[in-house]
Write an enzyme that holds these catalytic residues in place. Structure first.
Site, mmCIF file in Angstrom:
data_model
loop_
_atom_site.group_PDB
_atom_site.id
_atom_site.type_symbol
_atom_site.label_atom_id
_atom_site.label_comp_id
_atom_site.label_asym_id
_atom_site.label_seq_id
_atom_site.Cartn_x
_atom_site.Cartn_y
_atom_site.Cartn_z
ATOM 1 N N HIS A 652 0.848 -1.197 0.000
ATOM 2 C CA HIS A 652 0.000 0.000 0.000
ATOM 3 C C HIS A 652 0.878 1.240 0.000
ATOM 4 O O HIS A 652 1.873 1.313 0.722
ATOM 5 C CB HIS A 652 -0.906 0.024 1.229
ATOM 6 C CG HIS A 652 -1.671 1.307 1.366
ATOM 7 N ND1 HIS A 652 -2.656 1.679 0.478
ATOM 8 C CD2 HIS A 652 -1.563 2.328 2.256
ATOM 9 C CE1 HIS A 652 -3.130 2.862 0.823
ATOM 10 N NE2 HIS A 652 -2.488 3.283 1.893
ATOM 11 N N HIS A 705 -9.223 10.482 5.237
ATOM 12 C CA HIS A 705 -8.748 11.575 6.087
ATOM 13 C C HIS A 705 -9.774 12.690 6.217
ATOM 14 O O HIS A 705 -9.500 13.713 6.834
ATOM 15 C CB HIS A 705 -7.428 12.129 5.541
ATOM 16 C CG HIS A 705 -6.306 11.140 5.598
ATOM 17 N ND1 HIS A 705 -6.011 10.293 4.552
ATOM 18 C CD2 HIS A 705 -5.441 10.820 6.588
ATOM 19 C CE1 HIS A 705 -5.002 9.519 4.893
ATOM 20 N NE2 HIS A 705 -4.632 9.821 6.117
#
Length: 767
Positions: A652, A705
């Site tokens: 990732h 986020h």
């Protein structure tokens, strides 16, 4: 000679700003309460430096979220989509740009975020259009300068340089270059400076770290015209042109030609540049020496630093020298004095360390030592520094012969999978039986207050190991059942046992030590507490197998084993500076390799080795990239290559630009890569399509986020963009990043929409 601190941490010694920001976002405190806490932190920082005797103290180094976002807000470089929040207060609009806004019928996405040079700090990327206009909308630099002055502290305001600001931004439409905007931005910049000069500012710091990078065409000429205009307008103001994170290299002549009175250079990251700078420095310029490391935790070698000051003095004279930090202390923990638990940080290792408060004192002490006239207390500090340096060099804690031998004996095939991806893919598809557009998450699930309280109680001894394990097992089982009910294809155990994706592993590896209050800002209110690598690294025992094996026992669906990769563990630690970083990284890679092999033996068929920091670790100059990729890619492949073909290796990456490193990503040879893509509206995926990336890829379909929950339609639209770029057979559906910082309510809603998106795509494009 003056002491010069380029900036100070803004989070507070015990993360007071983080706590205040999050309380404000949750509606628990007022805007006035937040501003009061922010002012308290600012005043504390200024007074601390004033009391230490620092002469050049920075203001406007504070930010509620990010300094680049601050400047965009200051000059009104606000993307058009935020017009929908124009009726909110200035602070609410500011946070909407950083985090997005989803309330009262308004739904607006946040601005893009990426890494600040080669650090783990994330900045908000400015967005520019062809007809971009600037105006002075909110004069934060002046407000902070006046606040400091009202509290009895004279400061040098810090401004992001025009070229660094523009070059780190993005054009959001075709047909122009963001460099074209310098001429439009300059009058507003001059207006800011004029307001500061009228308020009494005698020295202004202009940060132009982009000068240590390879400059694009036309940048040099625009640098000259920009700073010639500023210098001509303010002939009596002292400007410190500040560079950091690397050497000026072939930009040195350009930088020295800019008509600003003081040049700051980073002699921690690029000590080799000092001789040439001294040779070429024009006689009217002063030089600020960045000697105290703003990015690591080791004490300054005062004796070596004094030798560099002496060299500079011999060439240009003492009255033309400033002594400072290498860069802002933003990247350093606040105060070593808080570390008073020897079980966490031993006295032997503590004597080798310095945090921001201690580094301020080091800067001031160097100015005294340079004149060879310390008082008794300063002389004692100098002698203590020399003893600590000698103790570190000879400590038996640092070196492990067996670890060094293992690295030395790495064989040629240790970084190669048994078969190429084309063959592995068939084995993995047969073993896993996944559908088209398989769904997964990146690893972590929300760490609730309750989960964090269990860890705190366990560390205090209020919970036994058995009691703590039972609570974690219950949380893991709940997360597995939720994922099954949501119909996610590849599950995760949720990482509830982990405090941090690097610190957790550091606690289980030899060669690491830790702090209790060693927090640094990563982005916004997100703080991390990097562990400290002081010695050779090796694995004591299995680190994750127990939890992955338990989670897999609860379900017939595959559960990913979750690991942090060697480059990220290196990058997100404070790294020893007494051996090459490549050597330390290979030590970590071997430890992770052992864990990967153990996970496979335990029946885990999918293993994710996260490397979000691999782009961050790139040297700033392209000429040095090949050498970095040689050892960084090798380290990842060593970690990943001990398993059979049928075991699927994921990695990732997030908040990185991939255009200039796509070949290196392909060379990592991970079976599946998941990347952050939603804030860029899948723009980051283009390079994978152009390169014809051969392996499988999961472009993130929603921004974790931000607190907003994207709709199924929004995620589907993003995936449709992806399908135009990447063959559908290669695509996964997943969030941008881990979900640790989110709340369960929004997480569940978003994941349900994500799975519905995948099912809709399967129905449209075939099973």
């Amino acid at each position: 000679m003056k002491s010069n601190v380029l900036g100070y941490p803004r989070i507070g010694e015990k993360r007071e700003l983080k706590k205040a920001n999050e309380a404000y976002w949750e509606g628990k405190i007022s805007q006035e309460d937040l501003v009061a806490e922010a002012n308290k932190i600012r005043i504390h920082n200024w007074k601390l430096q004033q009391e230490a005797g620092v002469e050049l103290i920075s203001s406007n180094d504070f930010s509620y979220y990010d300094q680049m976002l601050d400047f965009s807000f200051t000059v009104n470089a606000i993307p058009e989509r935020f017009a929908s929040v124009s009726k909110l207060s200035a602070l609410e609009r500011y946070f909407a740009m950083a985090r997005g806004y989803q309330k009262d019928g308004i739904d607006v996405t946040a601005m893009e975020m990426t890494k600040w040079f080669d650090t783990n700090y994330h900045y908000i990327v400015p967005e520019f259009t062809k007809n971009q206009q600037f105006k002075l909308a909110h004069n934060k630099p002046l407000e902070e300068y006046q606040l400091a002055k009202a509290n009895g502290v004279e400061t040098k305001p810090v401004l992001i340089g025009i070229l660094t600001y523009l070059l780190l931004g993005k054009e959001k439409e075709a047909g122009f270059s963001r460099l074209d905007l310098a001429e439009r931005l300059l009058p507003v910049y001059i207006e800011i400076i004029e307001s500061l000069v009228k308020a009494g500012a005698k020295t202004i710091q202009i940060d132009e770290p982009y000068l240590v990078l390879d400059l694009p065409e036309r940048a040099a000429s625009i640098y000259r015209t920009t700073y010639e205009a500023i210098a001509a307008k303010f002939p009596n103001t002292e400007f410190i042109l500040t560079t950091y994170f690397g050497g000026l290299g072939d930009n040195l002549n350009l930088t020295l030609s800019l008509p600003l009175q003081v040049l700051h250079i980073d002699l921690v990251r690029a000590p080799q540049q000092l001789d040439l700078v001294l040779e070429l420095l024009p006689p009217h310029k002063k030089l600020s020496l960045g000697l105290v490391d703003g990015r690591n935790v080791w004490k300054n070698d005062l004796e070596a630093s004094v030798a560099l000051i002496d060299k500079a003095e011999a060439k240009i004279g003492m009255d033309r020298i400033y002594v400072g930090t290498s860069c802002s202390l933003l990247h350093s923990p606040c105060n070593l004095e808080l570390e008073n638990n020897e079980k966490v940080l031993t006295l032997e290792i503590k004597q080798w360390l310095a945090f921001a408060k201690q580094k301020v004192k080091e800067v001031q002490l160097l100015t005294v030592l340079a004149f060879d006239n310390p008082n008794a207390e300063e002389a004692a500090s100098y002698e203590e520094n020399k003893r600590a340096a000698a103790a570190r060099r000879t400590s038996t804690l640092i070196h492990d012969k067996a670890v060094k031998e293992r690295v030395k004996n790495i064989a040629e095939g240790d970084d190669q999978r048994k078969s190429p991806f084309s063959k592995r893919k068939l084995a993995q598809h047969a073993a896993l039986g996944l559908p088209l557009f398989p769904t997964t998450t990146i690893g972590s699930f929300p760490q609730t207050t309750e989960v964090r309280s269990w860890r705190a109680r366990f560390k205090k001894g209020d919970l036994t190991q058995a009691e703590y394990d039972e609570l974690l097992e219950q949380e893991i089982e709940e997360s597995i059942r939720f994922q099954e009910s949501t119909d996610i294809d590849v599950l995760v155990h949720g990482e509830f046992e982990r405090n941090d994706m690097v610190e957790y592993f550091g606690e289980l590896l030899k060669g690491y030590t830790f702090t209790k209050f060693g927090w640094v800002q990563s982005y916004g209110s997100r703080c991390v507490k990097p562990p400290i690598i002081f010695g050779d690294i090796s694995r004591r025992a299995a680190m994750t197998v127990r939890w992955s094996k338990y989670a897999q026992s609860l379900t017939n669906r595959p559960v990913k084993g979750m690991l942090t990769g060697p480059v990220t563990i290196l990058q997100w630690s404070f790294v020893r500076d007494d051996q090459p970083r490549s050597e330390t990284c290979l030590q970590i890679a071997l430890a992770i390799r052992d864990e990967v092999v153990d996970l496979e033996r335990a029946g885990i068929k999918v293993i994710q080795i996260d490397e979000p920091a691999i782009r961050e670790g790139l040297p700033l100059r392209k000429a040095e990239w090949a050498a970095y990729f040689d050892w960084a890619i090798k380290a990842f492949r060593i970690a990943a290559s001990g398993v059979e073909d049928k075991t699927q290796i994921h990695t990732h990456m997030c908040y990185s630009e991939f255009n200039d490193m796509i070949e290196a990503i392909a060379a990592m040879d991970a079976d599946v890569i998941t990347i952050e893509c939603s804030r860029s509206q899948m723009e980051l995926l283009d390079v994978f399509g152009e390169f014809k990336y051969p392996n499988e890829i999961g472009p993130g379909v929603y921004d974790i986020h931000s607190p907003r929950v994207p709709s199924e339609e929004e995620m589907t639209a993003l995936m449709e963009k992806a399908i135009k770029v990447i063959p559908k057979e290669q695509l996964w559906v997943n969030p941008d990043c881990g979900l640790k910082t989110r709340h369960w309510e929004e997480t569940k809603a978003a994941l349900h929409a994500m799975v519905a998106t995948a099912k809709k795509l399967r129905a449209k494009y075939g099973k």
